[in-house]
Design an enzyme around this catalytic site. Structure first.
Site, PDB file in Angstrom:
ATOM      1  N   SER A 213      21.141  -1.997   8.737  1.00  0.00           N
ATOM      2  CA  SER A 213      22.588  -1.757   8.712  1.00  0.00           C
ATOM      3  C   SER A 213      23.231  -2.284   9.991  1.00  0.00           C
ATOM      4  O   SER A 213      22.726  -2.029  11.092  1.00  0.00           O
ATOM      5  CB  SER A 213      22.832  -0.250   8.576  1.00  0.00           C
ATOM      6  OG  SER A 213      24.188   0.050   8.707  1.00  0.00           O
ATOM      7  N   CYS A 333      27.240  16.804   7.015  1.00  0.00           N
ATOM      8  CA  CYS A 333      27.719  16.317   5.713  1.00  0.00           C
ATOM      9  C   CYS A 333      28.978  15.508   5.972  1.00  0.00           C
ATOM     10  O   CYS A 333      29.576  15.602   7.036  1.00  0.00           O
ATOM     11  CB  CYS A 333      28.090  17.459   4.800  1.00  0.00           C
ATOM     12  SG  CYS A 333      26.873  18.757   4.771  1.00  0.00           S
TER      13      CYS A 333
HETATM   14  N1  PLP Z   1      19.108   5.261   6.610  1.00  0.00           N
HETATM   15  C1  PLP Z   1      19.075   5.874   7.794  1.00  0.00           C
HETATM   16  C2  PLP Z   1      17.761   6.214   8.405  1.00  0.00           C
HETATM   17  C3  PLP Z   1      20.257   6.206   8.452  1.00  0.00           C
HETATM   18  O1  PLP Z   1      20.216   6.821   9.631  1.00  0.00           O
HETATM   19  C4  PLP Z   1      21.492   5.872   7.827  1.00  0.00           C
HETATM   20  C5  PLP Z   1      22.769   6.257   8.455  1.00  0.00           C
HETATM   21  O2  PLP Z   1      22.833   7.160   9.245  1.00  0.00           O
HETATM   22  C6  PLP Z   1      21.472   5.193   6.599  1.00  0.00           C
HETATM   23  C7  PLP Z   1      20.258   4.904   6.019  1.00  0.00           C
HETATM   24  C8  PLP Z   1      22.741   4.772   5.937  1.00  0.00           C
HETATM   25  O3  PLP Z   1      23.268   3.643   6.594  1.00  0.00           O
HETATM   26  P1  PLP Z   1      24.816   3.228   6.436  1.00  0.00           P
HETATM   27  O4  PLP Z   1      25.594   4.173   7.297  1.00  0.00           O
HETATM   28  O5  PLP Z   1      24.887   1.835   6.933  1.00  0.00           O
HETATM   29  O6  PLP Z   1      25.152   3.343   4.996  1.00  0.00           O
END
Ligand code: PLP
Length: 398
Positions: A213, A333
């Site tokens: 991301s 949340c």
């Molecule tokens: N996976 C993990 C481990 C995360 O920490 C996060 C966001 O906090 C996500 C996925 C989701 O990412 P995005 O905010 O880019 O949708």
């Protein structure tokens, strides 16, 4: 008759000039919530501003479209090289959540899905009926259990994160990939918190897919990527639309955001230099009675999960916020309410699962930030200790 007076205006500055030269805002004064979102890196800011000046849809065939496409494909090539895939095997998405959902949709169909107990909601929500792989008290996945689950009923899609968003705990992903391979199963790796902080390379991990991301590595929010091993790269889309991303994700790509994503990835690298600052913050909190969750195994150098026995996480976050220090509770949340952390609960930490804050240092953290945190934390801990009756306070939980 109306007389319309027009004020002489200053000549308009080009937008790129405004974005590049605007001093970066520093609010709140002490920002220690990088795992929620990293501050924008200067190189990303410049790349975004330059790309915003190019008008064109990357799917258009005319020159303007081709110019936009060039920016996007350069970014794809840079990101692919950085994270160990071929450019054609990288699918741009709106962020980490969508990349996880796309992987589970595309690779989990018709297979048993197994997910780690400490996975992010992005994975949990996309795989509601999944079998849960337990973790130990430090948050490390139990690979013996994984092998026996796969032995029962292959093939499966296994989802295991590279680094946890609350504790920073790093999972033995390459070992898990070898086990998956032995049982003809696929491994999807959520590398959203790891990318840009520790070595993150799909080929080296041996996984089938990997999600990253932009805003978690110092790029702008609004872009992410699903990286695929070549053997599984022709996936079915979750969003079909206009056939973009080789038919794997419909929707016009946000070219400027993607340019910023790639620039941030190029300047991000090793968060290891933050370890001394993180340790200093930890020592200050432990001196006030805090417990470090998951502190005995390899972790991201920028992250610590600090539980203060007997004090609700939300109370701590608010107290620190009032002192100008931004941290977060383990699990917030979208409503802003704080829930008990499923991560710490899975680690068997009992009531501490509702009493831990996450301190995550951004790439530009300073010693002064950590000193300010330490001072605010000890003031908070002293005050809350006075306000919490002895009977309600616990030192450590079994
Ligand atoms: N996976 C993990 C481990 C995360 O920490 C996060 C966001 O906090 C996500 C996925 C989701 O990412 P995005 O905010 O880019 O949708």
């Amino acid at each position: 008759m109306y007389i319309v007076r027009t004020r002489a205006r200053e000549p308009r500055r080009p937008r790129a000039h405004y974005i590049v030269h605007m001093p970066p805002a520093r609010f709140p004064p002490v920002y220690l919530d990088a795992n929620a979102t990293e501050p924008l890196r200067p190189d990303a800011r410049v790349a975004i501003a330059e790309a915003f000046d190019v008008t064109g849809n990357p799917s258009s065939v005319h020159g303007a479209g081709r110019a936009a496409r060039r920016i996007m494909e350069d970014a794809r090539e840079a990101l692919a090289a950085r994270f160990g895939v071929r450019p054609a095997d990288l699918v741009f998405t709106s962020g980490g959540t969508e990349a996880d959902a796309l992987a589970i949709h595309a690779l989990g169909g018709g297979r048993r899905v197994i997910i780690g107990a400490t996975e992010h909601e992005a994975v949990r929500a996309a795989a509601p009926g999944a079998t849960i792989l337990p973790v130990d008290r430090n948050g490390t996945a139990d690979l013996d259990v994984l092998a026996s689950l796969l032995g029962e009923r292959p093939p499966a899609l296994v989802c295991l994160m590279l680094a946890n968003n609350e504790t920073g705990v790093i999972q033995p992903v390459a070992d898990a990939a070898r086990i998956c391979d032995r049982y003809g199963s696929w491994l999807h790796v959520d590398a959203v918190q790891a990318a840009g902080r520790i070595a993150t390379d799909l080929k080296m991990l041996g996984a089938a897919s990997m999600a990253i991301s932009s805003h978690k590595l110092g790029g702008p929010a609004g872009a992410g990527a699903l990286m695929l091993a070549s053997e599984v790269s022709s996936i079915a889309p979750l969003i079909a639309g206009g056939g973009q991303e080789r038919g794997r994700r419909g929707g016009t790509q946000p070219v400027a955001v993607i340019a910023g994503f790639a620039a941030a990835a190029e300047t991000s690298g090793d968060a290891g230099t933050l370890a001394p600052l993180r340790d200093r913050a930890e020592r200050a909190a432990v001196a006030c009675g805090a417990v470090v969750c998951g502190g005995e195994v390899p972790r991201l150098a920028n992250t610590t999960s600090l539980a203060l026995p007997g004090v609700r996480a939300e109370t701590q976050v608010i107290a620190l916020d009032l002192a100008g220090v931004a941290v977060s509770a383990g699990a917030a949340c979208s409503s802003g309410k704080v829930a008990r952390s499923h991560v710490l609960h899975a680690m068997g930490l009992g009531p501490l699962a509702g009493e831990a804050i996450r301190v995550s240092l951004p790439w530009n953290a300073t010693a002064a930030d950590v000193d300010a945190f330490a001072a605010a934390y000890s003031r908070m801990a002293l005050r809350l200790a006075r306000e919490t009756p002895d009977a309600d306070r616990r030192t450590l939980v079994d």
